[in-house]
Design a protein around this motif. Structure first.
Motif, PDB file in Angstrom:
ATOM      1  N   ALA A  85       0.826  -1.211   0.000  1.00  0.00           N
ATOM      2  CA  ALA A  85       0.000   0.000   0.000  1.00  0.00           C
ATOM      3  C   ALA A  85       0.860   1.259   0.000  1.00  0.00           C
ATOM      4  CB  ALA A  85      -0.933   0.000   1.218  1.00  0.00           C
ATOM      5  N   ALA A  86       1.930   1.255   0.806  1.00  0.00           N
ATOM      6  CA  ALA A  86       2.807   2.423   0.865  1.00  0.00           C
ATOM      7  C   ALA A  86       3.479   2.663  -0.481  1.00  0.00           C
ATOM      8  CB  ALA A  86       3.853   2.229   1.956  1.00  0.00           C
ATOM      9  N   ALA A  87       3.918   1.584  -1.134  1.00  0.00           N
ATOM     10  CA  ALA A  87       4.587   1.714  -2.434  1.00  0.00           C
ATOM     11  C   ALA A  87       3.637   2.282  -3.485  1.00  0.00           C
ATOM     12  CB  ALA A  87       5.127   0.362  -2.872  1.00  0.00           C
ATOM     13  N   LYS A  88       2.393   1.885  -3.429  1.00  0.00           N
ATOM     14  CA  LYS A  88       1.416   2.389  -4.402  1.00  0.00           C
ATOM     15  C   LYS A  88       1.074   3.850  -4.152  1.00  0.00           C
ATOM     16  CE  LYS A  88      -0.721  -1.980  -5.803  1.00  0.00           C
ATOM     17  NZ  LYS A  88      -1.979  -2.761  -5.922  1.00  0.00           N
ATOM     18  N   SER A  89       1.143   4.276  -2.909  1.00  0.00           N
ATOM     19  CA  SER A  89       0.766   5.653  -2.584  1.00  0.00           C
ATOM     20  C   SER A  89       1.912   6.645  -2.747  1.00  0.00           C
ATOM     21  CB  SER A  89       0.218   5.738  -1.156  1.00  0.00           C
ATOM     22  OG  SER A  89       1.227   5.441  -0.204  1.00  0.00           O
ATOM     23  N   ASP A  90       3.158   6.189  -2.573  1.00  0.00           N
ATOM     24  CA  ASP A  90       4.279   7.139  -2.621  1.00  0.00           C
ATOM     25  C   ASP A  90       5.043   7.129  -3.945  1.00  0.00           C
ATOM     26  OD1 ASP A  90       5.995   4.914  -2.586  1.00  0.00           O
ATOM     27  OD2 ASP A  90       6.591   5.176  -0.491  1.00  0.00           O
ATOM     28  N   GLY A  91       4.577   6.359  -4.919  1.00  0.00           N
ATOM     29  CA  GLY A  91       5.203   6.349  -6.237  1.00  0.00           C
ATOM     30  C   GLY A  91       6.254   5.274  -6.437  1.00  0.00           C
ATOM     31  N   THR A  92       6.620   4.561  -5.354  1.00  0.00           N
ATOM     32  CA  THR A  92       7.638   3.511  -5.477  1.00  0.00           C
ATOM     33  C   THR A  92       7.163   2.379  -6.379  1.00  0.00           C
ATOM     34  OG1 THR A  92       8.468   4.025  -3.264  1.00  0.00           O
ATOM     35  CG2 THR A  92       9.073   1.891  -4.184  1.00  0.00           C
ATOM     36  N   TYR A  93       5.890   2.020  -6.257  1.00  0.00           N
ATOM     37  CA  TYR A  93       5.345   0.925  -7.074  1.00  0.00           C
ATOM     38  C   TYR A  93       5.484   1.252  -8.566  1.00  0.00           C
ATOM     39  CZ  TYR A  93       2.096  -2.477  -9.043  1.00  0.00           C
ATOM     40  OH  TYR A  93       1.535  -3.485  -9.785  1.00  0.00           O
ATOM     41  N   GLU A  94       5.133   2.478  -8.935  1.00  0.00           N
ATOM     42  CA  GLU A  94       5.232   2.858 -10.347  1.00  0.00           C
ATOM     43  C   GLU A  94       6.676   2.815 -10.824  1.00  0.00           C
ATOM     44  OE1 GLU A  94       4.493   6.900 -12.837  1.00  0.00           O
ATOM     45  OE2 GLU A  94       2.701   6.062 -11.839  1.00  0.00           O
ATOM     46  N   GLN A  95       7.618   3.212  -9.954  1.00  0.00           N
ATOM     47  CA  GLN A  95       9.033   3.160 -10.320  1.00  0.00           C
ATOM     48  C   GLN A  95       9.486   1.719 -10.581  1.00  0.00           C
ATOM     49  OE1 GLN A  95      11.355   5.152  -7.310  1.00  0.00           O
ATOM     50  NE2 GLN A  95      10.053   6.974  -7.345  1.00  0.00           N
ATOM     51  N   ILE A  96       9.076   0.816  -9.697  1.00  0.00           N
ATOM     52  CA  ILE A  96       9.440  -0.593  -9.870  1.00  0.00           C
ATOM     53  C   ILE A  96       8.803  -1.151 -11.143  1.00  0.00           C
ATOM     54  CG2 ILE A  96       9.228  -2.909  -8.881  1.00  0.00           C
ATOM     55  CD1 ILE A  96       9.274  -1.612  -6.109  1.00  0.00           C
ATOM     56  N   TYR A  97       7.558  -0.791 -11.373  1.00  0.00           N
ATOM     57  CA  TYR A  97       6.833  -1.265 -12.564  1.00  0.00           C
ATOM     58  C   TYR A  97       7.534  -0.800 -13.837  1.00  0.00           C
ATOM     59  CZ  TYR A  97       2.547  -2.887 -14.896  1.00  0.00           C
ATOM     60  OH  TYR A  97       1.636  -3.575 -15.654  1.00  0.00           O
ATOM     61  N   MET A  98       7.871   0.483 -13.876  1.00  0.00           N
ATOM     62  CA  MET A  98       8.560   1.039 -15.045  1.00  0.00           C
ATOM     63  C   MET A  98       9.919   0.372 -15.252  1.00  0.00           C
ATOM     64  SD  MET A  98       6.927   3.486 -16.739  1.00  0.00           S
ATOM     65  CE  MET A  98       8.264   4.467 -17.427  1.00  0.00           C
ATOM     66  N   LYS A  99      10.588   0.073 -14.147  1.00  0.00           N
ATOM     67  CA  LYS A  99      11.914  -0.550 -14.217  1.00  0.00           C
ATOM     68  C   LYS A  99      11.855  -1.887 -14.944  1.00  0.00           C
ATOM     69  CE  LYS A  99      15.281  -2.664 -11.023  1.00  0.00           C
ATOM     70  NZ  LYS A  99      15.610  -2.870  -9.574  1.00  0.00           N
ATOM     71  N   TRP A 100      10.839  -2.693 -14.669  1.00  0.00           N
ATOM     72  CA  TRP A 100      10.798  -4.056 -15.198  1.00  0.00           C
ATOM     73  C   TRP A 100       9.947  -4.217 -16.450  1.00  0.00           C
ATOM     74  CZ3 TRP A 100      14.602  -6.841 -13.889  1.00  0.00           C
ATOM     75  CH2 TRP A 100      15.209  -6.670 -12.646  1.00  0.00           C
ATOM     76  N   PHE A 101       8.980  -3.316 -16.662  1.00  0.00           N
ATOM     77  CA  PHE A 101       8.081  -3.479 -17.809  1.00  0.00           C
ATOM     78  C   PHE A 101       8.182  -2.344 -18.823  1.00  0.00           C
ATOM     79  CE2 PHE A 101       5.926  -5.490 -14.094  1.00  0.00           C
ATOM     80  CZ  PHE A 101       6.136  -6.789 -14.478  1.00  0.00           C
ATOM     81  N   GLY A 102       8.844  -1.247 -18.440  1.00  0.00           N
ATOM     82  CA  GLY A 102       9.028  -0.145 -19.375  1.00  0.00           C
ATOM     83  C   GLY A 102       7.780   0.663 -19.628  1.00  0.00           C
ATOM     84  N   LYS A 103       6.727   0.385 -18.881  1.00  0.00           N
ATOM     85  CA  LYS A 103       5.472   1.115 -19.009  1.00  0.00           C
ATOM     86  C   LYS A 103       4.853   1.311 -17.630  1.00  0.00           C
ATOM     87  CE  LYS A 103       4.351  -0.296 -23.720  1.00  0.00           C
ATOM     88  NZ  LYS A 103       3.288  -0.770 -24.639  1.00  0.00           N
ATOM     89  N   LYS A 104       3.926   2.241 -17.543  1.00  0.00           N
ATOM     90  CA  LYS A 104       3.246   2.489 -16.286  1.00  0.00           C
ATOM     91  C   LYS A 104       2.164   1.431 -16.056  1.00  0.00           C
ATOM     92  CE  LYS A 104       3.905   7.512 -16.294  1.00  0.00           C
ATOM     93  NZ  LYS A 104       3.225   8.833 -16.249  1.00  0.00           N
ATOM     94  N   PRO A 105       1.764   1.212 -14.806  1.00  0.00           N
ATOM     95  CA  PRO A 105       0.669   0.268 -14.532  1.00  0.00           C
ATOM     96  C   PRO A 105      -0.559   0.602 -15.371  1.00  0.00           C
ATOM     97  CG  PRO A 105       1.702   0.956 -12.485  1.00  0.00           C
ATOM     98  CD  PRO A 105       2.309   1.804 -13.565  1.00  0.00           C
ATOM     99  N   GLY A 106      -1.153  -0.416 -15.967  1.00  0.00           N
ATOM    100  CA  GLY A 106      -2.316  -0.230 -16.819  1.00  0.00           C
ATOM    101  C   GLY A 106      -1.989  -0.082 -18.285  1.00  0.00           C
ATOM    102  N   GLU A 107      -0.696   0.112 -18.602  1.00  0.00           N
ATOM    103  CA  GLU A 107      -0.302   0.309 -19.993  1.00  0.00           C
ATOM    104  C   GLU A 107       0.334  -0.924 -20.619  1.00  0.00           C
ATOM    105  OE1 GLU A 107       2.327   3.628 -20.014  1.00  0.00           O
ATOM    106  OE2 GLU A 107       0.737   5.107 -19.687  1.00  0.00           O
ATOM    107  N   LEU A 108       0.568  -1.971 -19.828  1.00  0.00           N
ATOM    108  CA  LEU A 108       1.258  -3.149 -20.341  1.00  0.00           C
ATOM    109  C   LEU A 108       0.427  -3.810 -21.439  1.00  0.00           C
ATOM    110  CD1 LEU A 108       3.880  -4.690 -19.745  1.00  0.00           C
ATOM    111  CD2 LEU A 108       2.548  -6.242 -18.320  1.00  0.00           C
ATOM    112  N   GLY A 109       1.083  -4.133 -22.531  1.00  0.00           N
ATOM    113  CA  GLY A 109       0.386  -4.767 -23.649  1.00  0.00           C
ATOM    114  C   GLY A 109      -0.152  -3.792 -24.661  1.00  0.00           C
ATOM    115  N   THR A 110      -0.067  -2.469 -24.341  1.00  0.00           N
ATOM    116  CA  THR A 110      -0.516  -1.468 -25.300  1.00  0.00           C
ATOM    117  C   THR A 110       0.656  -1.037 -26.160  1.00  0.00           C
ATOM    118  OG1 THR A 110      -0.080   0.362 -23.771  1.00  0.00           O
ATOM    119  CG2 THR A 110      -2.270  -0.634 -23.696  1.00  0.00           C
TER     120      THR A 110
END
Length: 280
Positions: free
Chosen positions: A254-279
């Motif tokens: 929950a903390a990672a999703k609220s403080d931007g850490t989750y998005e950073q990790i997501y971008m690091k491994w998938f190259g896109k923001k959450p919700g954009e994978l596969g687009t």
């Protein structure tokens, strides 16, 4: 973000008693951000003091895989958040996925948590507790070029050979659609089955397929023919009743999703923001 280094432990003995040094870490790891093996949070009991031990099944790129002598990946970074919150370091045990999803590894004290690109299902909830979801997943079909197939219906109509990884929701999904696919023990064997002609098409999690297609030798001969919106979500698995550790894991997510850490990790491994994978 910078990942806390993860140790890797051999689990060749699986659930049997291991003698000698067979359970010793095979690689080094950096200490936690708090300076090393501090005690876990009050009420949280870990199987090895100073370490949050994670069961996983290698490789499953980009969620967990070896890079040199370390295990890295999206799941590794997510569990590192909980390890940091506890003031400990993460240690990883490589073990068969069927033993993970059944809860046997957790019940036998092989690990504190399980993070293996594991979909939350009602069946699995009977054996293990899950954290809040940390990844929205979907399945995909990877085929050799030139099949002309664009869907599961096409695979059936054309009489193409379908393959799937054993013990996975992808396998369950296609079986529910009336297929009897060839089963492969893990994702590398599944890909090899496609390459060797044992299967014409395989079903696998979309991020794994997209990672494979980044490699020229794969992209030259194979193609993504369909995404299957199965509405799946991944969760971290824990032994049933381990409420104190579950609370820590959920708070870290929950903390990672609220403080931007989750998005950073997501971008690091998938190259896109959450919700954009596969687009595109």
């Amino acid at each position: 973000m910078t990942s806390i280094g993860a140790l890797v432990v051999s689990a060749s003995c699986l659930l049997s008693a291991c003698g000698g040094g067979s359970d010793e870490p095979t690689t080094g790891a950096s200490a936690s951000a708090d300076g090393g093996s501090a005690a876990a949070a009050p009420g949280v009991k870990l199987i090895t003091p100073g370490k949050l031990t994670t069961c996983t099944n290698l490789p499953y790129e980009p969620f967990q895989f070896k890079e040199g002598d370390k295990v890295v990946g999206f799941d590794v970074d997510m569990v590192d958040l909980a390890a940091k919150k506890l003031g400990v370091q993460q240690e990883i045990v490589d073990i068969d996925f069927a033993v993970i999803k059944s809860g046997a590894a957790l019940n036998a004290g092989k690990c504190d948590v399980a993070a293996a690109g594991m979909t939350i299902t009602d069946e699995r909830k009977q054996n293990i507790d899950f954290s809040d979801p940390y990844f929205d997943a979907t399945q995909a079909l990877l085929a050799k070029k030139g099949t002309g197939a664009k869907s599961l219906d096409d695979v059936k109509a054309k009489g193409l050979k379908l393959g799937a990884q054993a013990s996975t929701t992808g396998l369950d999904y296609v079986k529910g659609k009336g297929f009897n696919p060839t089963e492969f023990a893990d994702s590398p064997k599944e890909l090899l089955g496609l390459q060797s002609g044992q299967a014409d098409v395989i079903v696998q999690d979309l991020p794994v397929v997209l990672t494979w297609l980044k490699k020229p030798e794969i992209a030259d001969k194979f193609e993504l023919i369909a995404s299957l919106d199965t509405g799946e979500q991944y969760g971290v698995g824990l032994k049933k009743g381990n409420t104190e550790l579950l609370k820590v894991v959920n708070e870290a997510i929950a903390a990672a999703k609220s403080d931007g850490t989750y998005e950073q990790i997501y971008m690091k491994w998938f190259g896109k923001k959450p919700g954009e994978l596969g687009t595109t």
